[in-house]
Design a protein around this motif. Structure first.
Motif, short mmCIF file in Angstrom:
data_model
loop_
_atom_site.label_atom_id
_atom_site.label_comp_id
_atom_site.label_asym_id
_atom_site.label_seq_id
_atom_site.Cartn_x
_atom_site.Cartn_y
_atom_site.Cartn_z
N LYS A 161 30.63 45.53 1.52
CA LYS A 161 31.54 46.55 1.01
C LYS A 161 30.76 47.63 0.28
N ASP A 178 37.20 46.24 -3.46
CA ASP A 178 36.52 44.95 -3.60
C ASP A 178 37.46 43.82 -3.16
N GLY A 207 40.47 50.68 -7.62
CA GLY A 207 39.30 49.80 -7.55
C GLY A 207 39.50 48.65 -6.56
MG MG Z 1 34.91 49.78 -7.55
#
Ligand code: MG
Ligand code: ASP
Length: 468
Positions: free
Chosen positions: A5, A214, A211
């Motif tokens: 990632k 992930d 975010g």
């Molecule tokens: Mg991040």
């Protein structure tokens, strides 16, 4: 097989995309790539969405056109710089233009409607990742790799309809991820998947929280059963504290899942705390690596709980936190008031990072600043007058969390932590009730936060390393 990632800064410019794609090619294992939007793009989409709903209708179109021009140009120039094969470049640019136009029209609609709810916002935010995957896949293709850009949904990530913070539906994903990705992998095609962006069972676009790329990566890893999930970012790994506060930080080479969750949850920004759970469920190691310094070993996160000599591995700080005090003499006589109160907040997607003691007449907990006004409103509606007399907010505090396996089993460690804080003239406002086995958390005034972190880091990490 592994998942790689790449975060926003790791695909932030043509130059870095070039680096990232080289790293992908150098990795000999079979892999799936997950990428974030190019650095800063999601923030720009959020502010544009907020701006356009407030504009007078007469100004909406011009503003949307201007945004569209910049957005298109930003992605097109990155594509042109990094995709050297003319045919591939042509296809990618055509698709970038189509999606940018779709974004322009969506923003236009939003501007005229003037109503920014979470569903259209998710739709708008999705364009960041939907464009970045095209550029990364195109760059890989032009380097001779067969690659295919996919949305999270096309890769089998199916969520509930909790827009803005959608949760994966495991029962559906048991088959969907493999069904989507294995045929491609078998055909020698490298999937490049949008992080953060998925869709619900009706194929309506959802996002999994800021975010959240992930999280996408570890979900794909879990449902494919990979050997490792790699998070490529812009730092060497998880550090012993925030380098903006302390200059002599240490890189933590190895952490257990539970330490990593606590650190991520309480302030370390390198990974999203939610990503640990899927990895943990399938016992998949998570490795954090630096795109800008790939030789560094990084941080490896695994099941095994390694107790180190000095016990304490890191000190985290979470800022922008307020304390909420719920008061009322009748609370102890009102059945399950704490349970109902926390359920109400939970149902409204308000997380409670930390709960401190409840007594007969008082219940205290902390919330992220952004959640406070909504929480107070909800609690006022349902509880004030119903066993609760008042709700008070104590603003501007921070949570400090000290993390390390073996904390609870080591005599005197909590006492030494609190003593160190007191010796530095910092007042502890609240201590978490039943901190986890690997952390001690407490609240201090925001203005004292950095001082407390420096003192704890020095005493329990720097001094210990020097003497040991
Ligand atoms: Mg991040
Ligand atoms: N692009 C999204 C964000 O900025 C998701 C991510 O980068 O993980 O929040």
């Amino acid at each position: 097989m592994i998942v790689m990632k790449f975060g926003g800064t790791s695909v932030g410019s043509a130059e870095v995309i070039d680096k990232a794609t080289d790293l992908i090619i150098q990795e000999k294992d079979r892999k799936v790539v997950v990428v974030s939007a190019m650095g800063g793009v999601t923030d720009r989409l959020v502010s544009m969405a907020k701006k356009v709903v407030d504009l007078p209708n007469a100004l909406v179109e011009e503003e949307c056109n201007r945004f569209h021009r910049d957005f298109l140009e930003f992605h097109r120039s990155a594509a042109e710089a990094v995709i050297r094969d003319g045919r591939v470049l042509g296809e990618v640019i055509a698709r970038i233009a189509e999606l940018s136009e779709e974004l322009r029209v969506t923003l236009l609609g939003l501007g005229y409607l003037g109503d920014l709810s979470l569903k259209p916002l998710d739709y708008i935010l999705s364009f960041g990742e939907r464009l970045s995957v095209l550029i990364v896949a195109g760059a890989l293709e032009s380097k001779g790799v067969k690659a295919k850009a996919l949305t999270g949904y096309e890769a089998g990530i199916i969520t509930d309809s909790n827009f803005g913070c959608a949760r994966p539906v495991y029962s559906k994903m048991k088959d969907s991820v493999k069904a989507a990705l294995l045929p491609l992998l078998k055909a020698g095609v490298l999937p490049v998947v949008t992080g953060f962006v998925a869709a619900d069972k009706n194929a309506r676009i959802t996002t999994m929280g800021r975010g959240g790329s992930d999280y996408s990566a570890s979900l794909i890893g879990r449902f494919l059963g990979v050997d490792e999930v790699q998070i490529w970012t812009d730092v060497d790994g998880i550090l012993s504290t925030d380098p903006k506060i302390v200059s002599s930080v240490q890189l933590i080479p190895k952490l257990s899942y539970i330490e990593a969750v606590d650190l991520a949850y309480f302030g370390a920004k390198v990974i999203h705390s939610k990503m640990i759970e899927p990895a943990m469920e399938a016992d998949i190691p998570v490795r954090i690596k630096n795109t800008f310094n790939p030789k560094a070993d990084g941080t490896l996160i695994v099941r095994e709980q390694e107790r180190i000599e000095r016990i304490i591995k890191a000190v985290a700080i979470a800022k922008n936190i307020d304390i909420v005090n719920v008061r009322g003499m009748g609370m102890s006589e009102t059945p399950n008031i704490a349970g109902r109160l926390f359920s109400l907040l939970g149902e409204n997607n308000i997380n409670i990072p930390m709960i401190s003691g409840s007594s007969e007449s008082n219940l205290s907990f902390v919330l992220k600043r952004g959640d406070v006004s909504r929480a107070v409103e909800l609690l006022n509606e349902s509880f004030v007058g119903n066993g609760v007399r008042s709700i008070e907010v104590l603003e501007d505090v921070c949570i400090i969390t000290v993390v390390g396996v073996g904390m609870t089993g080591t005599k005197g460690i909590a006492a030494r932590i609190f003593q160190t804080v007191a010796d530095n003239d910092v007042n502890i406002i609240m201590i978490a009730q039943g901190s986890s086995e690997v952390n001690v958390s407490f609240v201090v005034n925001a203005e004292d936060g950095n001082k407390a972190v420096r003192a704890l880091h020095k005493r329990f990490i720097e001094d210990e390393i020097r003497s040991g």
